[in-house]
Write an enzyme that holds these catalytic residues in place. Structure first.
Site, PDB file in Angstrom:
ATOM      1  CG  HIS A 199      -0.341   0.144   2.530  1.00 52.67           C
ATOM      2  ND1 HIS A 199      -0.107   1.366   3.125  1.00 52.67           N
ATOM      3  CD2 HIS A 199       0.096  -0.779   3.423  1.00 52.67           C
ATOM      4  CE1 HIS A 199       0.436   1.186   4.325  1.00 52.67           C
ATOM      5  NE2 HIS A 199       0.572  -0.104   4.529  1.00 52.67           N
ATOM      6  CD  GLU A 245      -2.598  -1.396   5.769  1.00 51.12           C
ATOM      7  OE1 GLU A 245      -2.592  -2.317   6.602  1.00 51.12           O
ATOM      8  OE2 GLU A 245      -2.145  -0.253   6.030  1.00 51.12           O
ATOM      9  CD  GLU A 272       1.103  -3.580   6.235  1.00 48.79           C
ATOM     10  OE1 GLU A 272       1.965  -2.944   6.885  1.00 48.79           O
ATOM     11  OE2 GLU A 272       0.095  -3.026   5.776  1.00 48.79           O
ATOM     12  CG  HIS A 348       1.819   4.134  11.967  1.00 47.45           C
ATOM     13  ND1 HIS A 348       0.557   3.655  12.297  1.00 47.45           N
ATOM     14  CD2 HIS A 348       2.110   3.570  10.771  1.00 47.45           C
ATOM     15  CE1 HIS A 348       0.128   2.849  11.348  1.00 47.45           C
ATOM     16  NE2 HIS A 348       1.063   2.777  10.405  1.00 47.45           N
TER      17      HIS A 348
END
Length: 898
Positions: A199, A245, A272, A348
């Site tokens: 993604h 995603e 991922e 993140h």
């Protein structure tokens, strides 16, 4: 005089005779005692002195200092081997060779994608700039492709809805999101395909290099190499670059349920990230379809896989999910899930940049993906994969050198054979006359009890320490220095285990020999691991192979060193042979323990305000120590003393405890080389509450602050005094999810939040929500139809009143799914442009109430563009210290009663 002299002689003669008789009697009594002791337990007398005394023979007792040093060096050496294997990312270099994956080209793709900036779904960066770049590169790749192959490109913009059992359960709706799909196939076409998925979107305020731009860069390079290859393909390979995603797996759902190529897919590989760089771990496979694992085993050049990670992830204790779930649940397709797991501290965050991903990490990932896709694209199994859907696989890598894999049913047979070997070993001991008559069973059962007592008390001890540290506000002191956790909780666990066994040795087994006790407690540890092996195998866990390893090698070691142990006692030769025999279980145990802490330690820094991370980490660390110490317990009974070891461990623990309590170890770091930031979410929100008549009953505005770890704002308040407990947010009891604009339904994880008053926000693209119609249905329910317009991300919340139930709606599969706490949560997103979101809910009313039948609320989240900012938000962000990562955006919240 003569009489006296004669009497003296008689006395001397009598004295000599009495001494001889006394010695004979003593000797007789000694033999009788010895015989009685033999009757009680010959085994307990190993190593006794010849005169039958109760003291242990010096030559059989190991030196405490030397033994402790040997064990410490042994574990450190094994840890060094593990670290060495982890740092060696590639086994052989192929970058730059014709027909091989080129990590330099992939890095170029990566840097171009991340240079675009954060790429949230619906933003210009995601929907236009990234898509344009991908299409440009795909066009260049197509121009260089071999004539044997055909490349087709499709831009999909699906709309759909589904419910998912994640974070307590909620429903997702998406509209006009973006997928870039490329099909590489033989010139004559193909009837089956393998899917490769990544993604290109990212979370707000993060460049998303590892999650998941690097995977898309790898896939672009794999596409280039495969399309230029002169080798023919039997099946197609579909490369899906999905653009939503991070919106909880929406784009993959849109592809697998709606795209025409989805019917060709027989298996998939999902790329991922849960960290930044390092090795990519195979942590999910299947379901069933063991041929997929075999394909990875056969093809991967730099394997790194573990069925233990798979079972841990699928247990749900890790608060994360991947597109693997969508393809498995909605497409009924088997696959392989890979993820980077190292350095999850910056996952993140703004620190997830391209420069932090090593070129060797890209190379190894590319080598593996390319090799596996090539293997599957020419596999005879792929086309008829449903015929091979039988059972699961046990699989694990050996220090990244190779992968061992075998069917779980074979694993069960092996495990039970190992159990039978232990039964024979222990049964033979029980059937020996000397053991049968010596109450060996009693000592064995007591040994088990002592072992469990030592484990229980050590766990209680570290939990008491962890709870105390949490209560005084010093949680996460080890977050930036993991060795602090080892020095605090690890030493406490070891000290308590040694202390309990030392008490048992001194006061319960005081008449037993060292050698007897050493063997006895080896047997108890063997039995415990065997019991775990039986339990895990019976429950069908593939990770039972670990228990088998911890039974087989110790048992073989015992059988090999037994004669030497009996003949020469516990000497240096025995210690060396014993540790050598334990090499494989301890090496692999440390290997897995590293993986556990590599994954879980960063997660504890973002696990919410309700879970004390010290309690969790202390528990995990204590269990790891129990496992690692299990076969070392025997040394407690073979050394001459444990006093210095216990005192040293207590001293280390006490000093660390005092330093932690004093606040000497700060949890977070802004070190540019290895940042470990505190995560804070800031939402400048304007809230409006309406009553049943539609009138506004409350309106306010402020900056809603959520700290994603247990420490809350305690470390932030000294830097920003206005963020303190006087502005703690209060739950609106009558509103769904407490009346705040939750982006995801994580309200049960984060109950401590703050609400700093601030001026009202007025986004240029305000959200609008209205009731379109209210209909009474023939089956005595009320159908409410709503329409909403607004930014790319919105959340819809529902709470039914007393006497009302939500019977159905136009979302998901039509059956409403409640979130944790009983409210209903709908996550909405759209691409660059979308029509108004129209949907309905149906409420069954059994008893009308004056306050209405249902309360609904809608929150609009402005995650990109100028609307995401406000002057107050920018000013507050600047006040945050550099060791924090405040992720900020603007939101609005409107509540209605019907």
């Amino acid at each position: 005089m003569e009489w006296s002299s004669e009497s003296a002689a008689v006395r001397r003669h009598r004295g000599t005779a009495e001494r001889r008789e006394g010695e004979a009697a003593a000797s007789h009594r000694q033999r009788e005692a010895s015989a009685q002791e033999d009757a009680k337990g010959v085994g307990r007398m190993w190593g006794k002195t010849e005169n039958g005394g109760g003291s242990r023979v010096a030559k059989t007792a190991l030196s405490e200092a030397r033994t402790a040093l040997a064990l410490a060096l042994y574990l450190l050496a094994l840890r060094a081997l593990v670290q060495l294997s982890l740092q060696r990312l590639v086994l052989s270099r192929t970058s730059g060779l014709q027909g091989e994956f080129d990590a330099r080209q992939a890095r170029d793709y990566l840097e171009h994608i991340t240079a675009i900036g954060p790429r949230t779904t619906g933003s210009t960066e995601n929907e236009i700039l990234t898509v344009q770049y991908l299409l440009e590169q795909i066009k260049l790749i197509e121009a260089q492709s071999n004539s044997l192959h055909s490349i087709s490109v499709d831009i999909q913009r699906p709309t759909g809805s589904f419910s998912i059992d994640f974070l307590g359960g909620f429903t997702s709706y998406y509209d006009n999101i973006t997928n870039v799909v490329v099909k590489l196939e033989p010139r004559d076409g193909a009837e089956s395909a393998i899917l490769a998925n990544c993604h290109f979107d990212s979370v707000a305020n993060s460049p998303g290099a590892s999650d998941d731009a690097v995977s898309c860069a790898v896939m672009l390079e794999v596409l280039r190499v495969m399309s230029a290859s002169p080798e023919p393909m039997q099946h197609a390979v579909v490369f899906l670059f999905n653009g939503a995603e991070e919106n909880v797996l929406q784009a993959s759902h849109g592809f697998i349920t709606q795209h025409p190529w989805a019917s060709l897919i027989r298996a998939f590989i999902n790329l991922e990230a849960a960290g930044v760089g390092g090795k990519e771990l195979v942590f999910q496979t299947g379901p069933e379809n063991p041929w997929l694992v075999q394909a990875y085993v056969s093809a991967a050049k730099h394997p790194f896989a573990s069925v233990v990670a798979q079972e841990v992830f699928q247990s749900g204790i890790i608060p994360s999910d991947t597109d693997f779930r969508i393809y498995r649940d909605f497409g009924n397709i088997p696959g392989i899930d890979l993820a980077f797991i190292e350095n999850g501290y910056i996952y993140h965050t703004k620190y997830d940049t391209a420069d932090r991903i090593l070129i060797d990490s890209i190379q190894r990932a590319g080598d593996n993906i390319l090799a596996v896709l090539k293997h599957l694209a020419t596999s005879d199994t792929l086309a008829s994969s449903s015929e091979y859907r039988h059972g699961s696989m046990v699989f694990f890598d050996v220090l990244g050198l190779l992968v061992i894999a075998y069917p779980s049913r074979v694993g069960s047979i092996i495990n039970y054979m190992v159990v039978m070997a232990v039964v024979l070993y222990l049964g033979k001991k029980l059937l020996r006359p000397k053991h049968r008559n010596a109450n060996y069973m009693r000592d064995f059962l007591c040994g088990l009890g002592i072992t469990f007592i030592s484990w229980f008390t050590s766990l209680v001890t570290v939990l008491i320490i962890a709870v105390f540290i949490s209560l005084i506000g010093q949680s996460l002191s080890w977050y930036n220095y993991f060795y602090i956790a080892v020095c605090l909780y690890g030493t406490a666990t070891v000290a308590k285990i040694i202390f309990i066994h030392t008490l048992a040795k001194r006061f319960y087994y005081m008449n037993a020999s060292d050698l007897y006790l050493g063997e006895l407690f080896f047997d108890t540890s063997l039995f415990v691991h065997c019991a775990f092996l039986v339990a895990l195998t019976y429950q069908g866990f593939c990770s039972a192979f670990m228990s088998a390893v911890w039974v087989v090698f110790p048992l073989l070691t015992k059988l090999c060193v037994y004669k030497d142990f009996k003949k020469h006692g516990a000497q240096g030769r025995f210690v060396a042979l014993y540790l050598l025999g334990m090499f494989i279980p301890y090496l692999y145990g440390l290997y897995l323990i590293w993986a556990v802490f590599e994954m879980f330690t960063p997660i504890l820094g973002r696990s919410g305000s309700e879970i004390p991370p010290d309690v969790v980490l202390a528990s995990i660390l204590a269990v790891c120590v129990m496992i690692l110490s299990s076969y070392f317990i025997t040394f407690i009974y073979l050394v001459n003393s444990t006093k210095k070891t216990i005192l040293t461990l207590i001293l280390v623990c006490a000093v660390t405890f005092l330093l932690v309590c004093s606040g000497a170890f700060f949890p977070y770091s802004s070190n540019p080389e290895s940042p470990k930031p505190k995560r804070v979410f800031l939402q400048h929100v304007s809230r409006t509450f309406h009553n049943l008549e539609g009138s506004v009953v409350k309106r306010d505005s402020g900056i809603w602050i959520n700290g994603f770890d247990y420490t809350g704002m305690s470390h932030v308040t000294p830097h920003i005094p206005e963020i303190n407990d006087t502005i703690r947010a209060h739950c609106e009891e009558d509103a769904p999810l407490c009346g705040f604009p939750w982006y995801l339904p994580v309200h049960f994880l984060i109950r401590k939040n703050w609400y700093l008053p601030a001026p009202e926000v007025s986004p240029r693209n305000p959200a609008h929500f209205r009731l379109v119609s209210k209909e009474k249905m023939p089956w005595d329910s009320i159908k409410l139809t709503f329409e909403a317009t607004g930014p790319s991300h919105m959340s819809f919340y529902v709470r039914t009143h007393k006497g009302s139930t939500l019977s159905q709606w136009s979302l998901g599969n039509g059956i409403p799914v409640t979130s944790r706490g009983g409210d209903y949560f709908v996550f909405y997103s759209h691409g660059l442009q979308a029509s108004a979101w129209r949907f309905w809910i149906e409420v069954q009313v059994s008893e009308e109430q004056a306050e209405g039948m249902v309360t609904v609320a809608i929150a609009a989240h402005y995650l990109s563009g100028e609307n995401k900012r406000s002057s107050q938000l920018d000013a507050l962000k600047k006040k945050f210290p550099d060791w924090s990562f405040p992720s900020a955006w603007v939101s609005t919240y409107s509540l209605f009663v019907f």
